[in-house]
Write a protein that holds these residues in place. Structure first.
Motif, mmCIF file in Angstrom:
data_model
loop_
_atom_site.group_PDB
_atom_site.id
_atom_site.type_symbol
_atom_site.label_atom_id
_atom_site.label_comp_id
_atom_site.label_asym_id
_atom_site.label_seq_id
_atom_site.Cartn_x
_atom_site.Cartn_y
_atom_site.Cartn_z
ATOM 1 N N SER A 1 13.015 1.697 -2.018
ATOM 2 C CA SER A 1 13.382 2.079 -3.377
ATOM 3 C C SER A 1 12.806 3.437 -3.745
ATOM 4 O O SER A 1 13.434 4.191 -4.482
ATOM 5 C CB SER A 1 12.913 1.022 -4.368
ATOM 6 O OG SER A 1 11.527 0.864 -4.279
ATOM 7 N N ALA A 2 11.632 3.765 -3.243
ATOM 8 C CA ALA A 2 11.033 5.051 -3.580
ATOM 9 C C ALA A 2 11.377 6.120 -2.549
ATOM 10 O O ALA A 2 11.270 7.295 -2.832
ATOM 11 C CB ALA A 2 9.525 4.912 -3.692
ATOM 12 N N GLY A 3 11.760 5.706 -1.354
ATOM 13 C CA GLY A 3 12.111 6.676 -0.334
ATOM 14 C C GLY A 3 10.912 7.325 0.321
ATOM 15 O O GLY A 3 11.026 8.419 0.867
ATOM 16 N N CYS A 4 9.766 6.700 0.237
ATOM 17 C CA CYS A 4 8.597 7.218 0.937
ATOM 18 C C CYS A 4 7.705 6.035 1.271
ATOM 19 O O CYS A 4 7.963 4.921 0.826
ATOM 20 C CB CYS A 4 7.841 8.228 0.072
ATOM 21 S SG CYS A 4 7.221 7.541 -1.449
ATOM 22 N N GLY A 5 6.698 6.297 2.076
ATOM 23 C CA GLY A 5 5.779 5.212 2.385
ATOM 24 C C GLY A 5 5.013 4.817 1.136
ATOM 25 O O GLY A 5 4.542 5.680 0.390
ATOM 26 N N GLU A 6 4.923 3.539 0.914
ATOM 27 C CA GLU A 6 4.185 3.082 -0.260
ATOM 28 C C GLU A 6 3.248 1.973 0.137
ATOM 29 O O GLU A 6 3.594 1.130 0.965
ATOM 30 C CB GLU A 6 5.138 2.570 -1.334
ATOM 31 C CG GLU A 6 5.535 3.632 -2.311
ATOM 32 C CD GLU A 6 6.043 3.039 -3.616
ATOM 33 O OE1 GLU A 6 5.951 3.740 -4.612
ATOM 34 O OE2 GLU A 6 6.532 1.907 -3.621
ATOM 35 N N ALA A 7 2.085 1.983 -0.455
ATOM 36 C CA ALA A 7 1.106 0.956 -0.128
ATOM 37 C C ALA A 7 0.577 0.355 -1.413
ATOM 38 O O ALA A 7 0.463 1.029 -2.432
ATOM 39 C CB ALA A 7 -0.040 1.562 0.667
#
Lengths: 147, 989
Positions: free
Chosen positions: B940-946
């Motif tokens: 959904s954000a288009g980047c790595g998320e933690a």
């Protein structure tokens, strides 16, 4: 037949910066939560402009629709802060087509819903909803008929 | 010689006579008996004679340490390397040889190895399937072979009887037998009603006492995500436990208020929730222990008030791992200790299945067929001996005598355990209401003729009441308006709608079709109604549902038309495929629709993942499941609910509740599982976590982290105090407070860490983090936040010094965070690097030295030499060597001498730090802040998320020391990598 111009239904995801707690409400008492604007099913040649996606990407998408997609016309919609960008995209499209494209702009007003949730410690407050209006623009970008 | 070889040899030598044993003692050389009187332990019969000639038999016996056949040259016992004897006694020699020859003859006559007769034959005489058909053997061997075969058959049949299923597959698959088998298998782990459906399509896991689908066997990660964000994803959440509380409103609230705290958000008493118009959610704590000892998050739903009565009903929905803690706690605060023992279960006789209207409807042609089928059924019933198998509905693992109801005599509160009594389906996605609108139809009225006579079914009775029908009409109207709404996110969050619907199996489409919203230009009246619904939500009286009534639920469950019956009725319809015209009377089900708000925190992707929960009476699960599936929804398992909460940025239970008992249990389980997986690899193929500077790759020592940061801040505070004293500029207040912090740090070192859930503090912290959009491009406007300075920090940390806080980290450039990735404080050089070239990928960690390598090696050698040395001394030594290193703040710089620590503890695993861990904050070149509990590339954000927790003390300290433009930038490093990545922290309230 539904036309994209008849206003108050056609919206795009609201732009992020609009989603902050409003200043006029007491922040201790209420939290403001904005609901999504009303949506309608979109056709293939509807482009909803937002402020999150890169400008060039959105422009490229419109160009693709007009050139590769085989559409004679597309509709570019913008709400609130994105109006500016919608106009910008439409003008860029027209400029890059060397006058082959024409524009027809329509404006409308969109009703948005906000939820106000009480934060008071005794928990007796009723949640409220309120509506406010925001402006929107719908630009038809089209190749004029040859006659 | 390896154990297998020894075994083989033993088997081979089993039937050999023991007398011929070759001596290999070197002592025998000096005597002359090497060629004659060599008498091994067993060879007494031979060695007796010549014993006078050589007096050393005793010596031979004592020194004889290697017996039996020895092949090849032997190091110590090879006889030919020794001196040859000078003379030979003829008699002794001949006797010895004679003994050898006789032994040889004996050995030759006995069969060795396999005792099969067929194997005794020479190769050219062997035939295919000889052991099967003895006639293929030569006549002389037949008898023996027959005997052998008989013997083996007997043995085999005995063994087989224990294992094999004594029934044929056809018999096993027969309905009744299958049901019995299923019931047997449900005794240990509860099956949901959709179990069979899931078991055919999902990887099933046994978790929390249930059999649950984890993930589908087909590849559908992205389709499922797309379904969540554009269409609809369906999940079976029936494993959630429902606890019903009944009693006076004020007494219930008084009891429940002990378990919650208003600081964490609205509680059970919130005005909107208590009216029953909205589902609420709250984190529960042990009574009076806030902020310590949380139990976990629950959702709850009040039944709308009935007029003129203060008696209320409340459902608390909790995860099964919370239930075991929550139920005793509820009983305690409500003083409900009298268990109401359930009566001996009366065999429920379902009301006669549509007895009256059926025959008239049927065309006369089919009468015969019905007759046949009926008689057949009767006969079958007669044939079935023994108790007929009944499908288990609800909790099959519970014994019928376990109490499910508790009553209190003092407060009048009744607690009911409704586990598995109500089916709960979750539909996630913007189109979930159009799926519902297409699947469900408001219950149709029953005809006039039925109204006159009393009916055992609930719906005809219901139809007689004018006010109830009016209510039903209103609910149906609201349900119709839902069809005009495009996205689920447009509705007021948490709305509740009660309804009675027709059996959805009747309107099952013949083909799977994707349900799409049909938004048409509504009339003015409808438009007005829709607006009303959007603004006000569902009116209070429409939230009422008969699902709340136990009697109605039971009635509906017992009178469900079976699939078979329904199919028969369908086949009797004149036009095939047309709808059954008068809906059978049993086909009305009370349901409850509960709106699930999507992402509510943060500034982006608002109301992502919103949807509806569908509550049904038990037994109707599959009847609603299949029609929903036929509307083109995707089905998700446990894995998808994890991803759902991850994209929402919400902590998932029990993964992300490290302070709850269930969360702690989960962490231990996960560690054991990961460690097991790690150990299955050969050491050379494992990730060497010591070299990667990762102390605990499989768990997160939160307690140690919180303690260390507490220590660091108090030390920092003292230093600051010293500075301020030299400068004499600080006012007395802060000094006092600093003293207080250091004091508290000293006085409560063993107190457990907490997770910060107070909304006010979270909001403050969130403002300090300089909230931005997900990739950190643009700042978001937050409300006014008091500026972050040292005094604000100290006052904040006095309250929450030992706390952790739930944060979301978005990577600024590349990288995909993984489970248990570490969060670090960037150094000033790192930040300079970031501002110099914005696309820099981040600094590197230098590979650590594996101090345990030599220890490992030595241990290996040691274990080779001495079998098992004294373990206890090892352990103490290992501990003694480890402890100082643990107390040392920086291990990388301090040269921990591996030589001094002679042997490590016995459970040294290659590539992992042994317990106890050294200081975790200062183990790497950057200071550790926390760990990631969920990390992935966010679609959904288009980047790595933690998502993970960081220490509050550490975070505030870091933020204070960072320059304004880089505030909230942290470093993230995966446990298997040495590469740090820049990430932006966001705390979402």
């Amino acid at each position: 037949m539904r036309t994209p111009y008849n206003a108050s239904n056609i919206l795009l995801p609201e732009h992020a910066e609009n989603k902050q707690p409003a200043v006029e409400m007491d922040p201790v008492e209420y939290t403001l939560r904005k609901r999504l604007p009303r949506k309608l099913p979109k056709r293939r040649n509807d482009v909803y402009v937002n402020m999150k996606t890169d400008f060039r990407a959105q422009l490229a998408r419109c160009q693709k629709l007009l050139e590769g997609g085989g559409h004679r016309e597309i509709c570019v919609h913008g709400l609130g802060l994105a109006i500016n960008r919608a106009i910008n995209i439409a003008l860029q499209l027209q400029a890059s087509s060397q006058g082959a494209l024409q524009l027809a702009a329509n404006t409308s007003t969109v009703e948005l819903v906000d939820d106000l949730e009480p934060e008071d410690p005794d928990e007796a407050g009723e949640p409220m909803t309120r509506t406010r209006n925001n402006s929107a623009i719908h630009i038809k970008v089209f190749y004029p008929d040859p006659q | 010689m390896s154990a297998a070889k020894v075994k083989m040899r033993e088997k081979k030598m089993r039937n050999q006579p023991t007398s011929v044993q070759y001596p290999s003692s070197p002592l025998s050389v000096e005597s002359s008996t090497q060629n004659g009187g060599d008498t091994p332990v067993t060879g007494g019969d031979v060695g007796d004679g010549p014993s006078d000639t050589h007096p050393s038999t005793e010596r031979q016996k004592s020194s004889h340490h290697q017996s039996g056949w020895v092949r090849g040259h032997q190091k110590d016992g090879g006889s030919y390397a020794k001196e040859m004897p000078k003379y030979i006694t003829a008699g002794g020699f001949a006797r010895a040889r004679a003994a050898e020859v006789s032994a040889m003859l004996k050995a030759v006559t006995k069969t060795t190895g396999s005792c099969h007769v067929s194997a005794a034959l020479p190769k050219h005489m062997r035939r295919r399937a000889m052991s099967h058909n003895t006639k293929r053997l030569p006549y002389r061997l037949r008898e023996v072979a027959n005997r052998m075969r008989q013997k083996s058959l007997q043995a085999g049949s005995k063994k087989k009887k224990e294992q094999a299923k004594n029934k044929s597959r056809k018999a096993r698959r027969r309905h009744g037998n299958l049901l019995l088998e299923f019931n047997r298998r449900q005794r240990k782990n509860v099956w949901l009603e959709t179990h069979i459906w899931h078991a055919k399509r999902f990887h099933m896991v046994k978790k929390w006492g249930y059999c649950l689908g984890d993930r589908p066997t087909y590849k559908c990660y992205r389709p499922c995500y797309r379904a969540m964000s554009t269409h609809c994803l369906l999940q079976d959440l029936s494993y959630y436990c429902c606890i019903e509380l009944q009693g006076e409103e004020d007494k219930l609230l008084a009891a429940l208020s002990q378990l919650t705290n208003k600081e964490t958000g609205p509680t059970f008493a919130a005005a909107l929730c208590i009216s029953g118009r909205r589902q609420g959610s709250v984190v529960m704590y042990r009574a009076g222990h806030y902020p310590l000892q949380p139990l976990g998050p629950v959702t709850f739903l009040w039944r709308p008030r009935t007029q003129g009565s203060s008696h209320r009903q409340l459902w608390i929905w909790a995860h099964p791992t919370i239930k075991q803690d929550l139920l005793p706690e509820l009983q305690r605060v409500c003083q409900c200790c009298e268990a109401v023992v359930p009566p001996v279960v009366p065999v429920v006789t379902p009301a006669e299945v549509a007895p009256t209207p059926e025959p008239e409807l049927k065309p006369p042609k089919t009468h015969g067929a019905i007759q046949i089928s009926r008689t057949k059924r009767k006969r079958n019933c007669k044939d079935a001996s023994g108790p007929p198998a009944k499908k288990i509905l609800g909790d099959g693992s519970r014994s019928p005598t376990t109490p499910v109801t508790w009553r209190s005599s003092s407060t009048g509160i009744v607690i009911n355990d409704l586990t598995m009594e109500i089916v709960r389906y979750r539909l996630i996605g913007p189109q979930s209401h159009s799926v519902l609108a297409e699947t469900l139809e408001a219950a149709t009225d029953c005809e006039e003729m039925n109204k006159s006579q009393p009916s055992p079914l609930w719906w005809p009775e219901h139809c007689k009441d004018e006010s109830k029908m009016k209510l039903h009409q209103q609910q149906a109207d609201i349900f119709h308006i839902l069809k005009d709404i495009y996205s689920t996110g447009e509705l007021p969050s948490g709305a509740v709608l009660g309804l009675a619907v027709d059996d959805p199996r009747l309107t099952l489409p013949t083909k799977k079709v994707k349900a799409l919203p049909c938004v048409k230009q509504a009339q003015e009246v409808d438009e007005e109604k829709r607006r009303e619904l959007m603004l006000r939500g569902v009116p209070e009286h429409c939230c009422q549902s008969f699902l709340w009534e136990q009697s109605v639920r039971d009635n509906v469950t017992d009178n469900k038309i079976s699939e078979q019956e329904l199919n028969r009725m369908r086949s009797d319809v004149l036009v095939p495929g047309s709808r059954l015209s008068p809906t059978p009377l049993q086909g009305r089900v009370p349901i409850l629709l509960v709106h699930q708000p999507g992402k509510q925190v943060g500034h982006e992707m608002s109301s992502w993942g919103a949807g509806w929960d569908l509550l049904l009476p038990k037994g109707w699960g599959m009847a609603f499941w299949i029609p929903l599936v036929y509307r083109g929804v995707r089905i998700g398992g446990l894995n998808m609910s994890l991803k759902h909460s991850q994209n929402k940025g919400a902590p998932n239970f029990p993964h992300d509740y490290p302070d709850c008992p269930a969360g702690i249990g989960f962490q231990e389980e996960q560690e054991a599982e990961l460690l097991d997986k790690f150990k299955r690899r050969p050491p050379a193929k494992r990730t060497n976590y010591i070299k990667h500077g990762c102390l605990a790759p499989f768990r997160c020592p939160w307690q140690q982290l919180a303690e260390e940061w507490e220590l660091i801040t108090s030390e920092g505070g003292e230093e600051q105090k010293r500075d301020s004293q030299t400068q004499t500029t600080t006012d007395a207040d802060t000094v006092m407070e600093e003293e207080m912090t250091s004091h508290t740090a000293v006085t409560k070192p063993q107190s457990r860490f907490t997770v910060l859930r107070s909304r006010k503090s979270l909001r403050l912290l969130s403002g300090w983090c300089r909230p931005t959009t997900s990739k950190g491009q643009r700042p978001c406007r937050a409300g006014e936040v008091p500026p972050l300075d040292s005094s604000a920090m100290t006052s904040f940390l006095t309250e929450h010094g030992m706390s952790l806080v739930w944060v979301r980290l978005s990577l600024l450039s590349k990288g995909k965070p993984e489970l248990h990735a570490m969060v670090f404080v960037p150094s000033t050089e790192d930040l300079k690097l970031l501002s110099n070239k914005s696309d820099s990928s981040g600094p590197q960690e230098l590979a650590h030295k594996n101090h345990f390598k030599s220890r490992m090696k030595r241990r290996k050698k040691g274990s080779k030499k001495t079998a098992t040395s004294s373990l206890s001394s090892d352990k103490t030594e290992g501990k003694g060597s480890d402890l100082p290193s643990a107390s040392e703040p920086n291990l990388t710089t301090s040269s921990e001498d591996p030589k001094s620590s002679s042997e490590s503890s016995t459970d040294l695993i290659f590539g992992l730090w042994p317990d106890p861990l050294p200081s975790i904050t200062s183990h790497c070149s950057r200071v550790t802040l926390g760990w990631v509990t969920q990390g992935d590339f966010s679609l959904s954000a288009g980047c790595g998320e933690a998502l993970g927790f960081v220490s509050v003390a550490g975070l505030v300290n870091t933020l204070l020391n960072q320059p304004k433009e880089h505030r909230g930038i942290l470093l993230l490093r995966n446990p298997t990598s040495l590469h740090y990545r820049f990430a932006k922290i966001n705390i979402e309230v």
